[in-house]
Design a protein around this motif. Sequence first.
Motif, PDB file in Angstrom:
ATOM      1  N   GLU A  29       2.064  54.127  49.592  1.00  0.00           N
ATOM      2  CA  GLU A  29       2.369  53.630  48.246  1.00  0.00           C
ATOM      3  C   GLU A  29       3.617  54.313  47.684  1.00  0.00           C
ATOM      4  O   GLU A  29       4.429  53.676  47.020  1.00  0.00           O
ATOM      5  CB  GLU A  29       1.170  53.830  47.310  1.00  0.00           C
ATOM      6  N   ASP A  34       5.407  53.094  44.390  1.00  0.00           N
ATOM      7  CA  ASP A  34       4.263  52.921  43.499  1.00  0.00           C
ATOM      8  C   ASP A  34       3.582  54.284  43.342  1.00  0.00           C
ATOM      9  O   ASP A  34       2.531  54.567  43.934  1.00  0.00           O
ATOM     10  CB  ASP A  34       3.289  51.871  44.035  1.00  0.00           C
ATOM     11  N   LYS A  37      -0.081  54.510  41.870  1.00  0.00           N
ATOM     12  CA  LYS A  37      -1.108  54.241  42.883  1.00  0.00           C
ATOM     13  C   LYS A  37      -1.225  55.427  43.846  1.00  0.00           C
ATOM     14  O   LYS A  37      -2.337  55.807  44.241  1.00  0.00           O
ATOM     15  CB  LYS A  37      -0.781  52.952  43.636  1.00  0.00           C
TER      16      LYS A  37
END
Length: 105
Positions: A29, A34, A37
């Motif tokens: 991730e 991200d 996350k």
Amino acid sequence: MIENMEIIIFEIISQAGMAKGLAYKALEEAEKSDFKKADQLLKEADSYLTEAHKIQTDIIQAEASGERTELSLLFVHAQDHIMTAIEARTLIEHMIRMYKKMAEK
């Protein structure tokens, strides 16, 4: 002697394996930027590591109280799983921090 030692050992292996798998998912991730996350997955990995460590600690405390634990290859294997999961999680956390720094630039 601790009853169902094989079941307890497999629980350590399972918990540590889940932790390591989640840490690697966190890295994936982070590679996609991200980071929210990634942080969430690391926290989830920590909960599995905490459980594995709790089980390990219970075994150590039992032995310290005079309850002998039979040393088996399976138990050594479980210890390896905990150690590699902790090491992978630590290294991955550092790698995620590097990804965050690169994303800021």
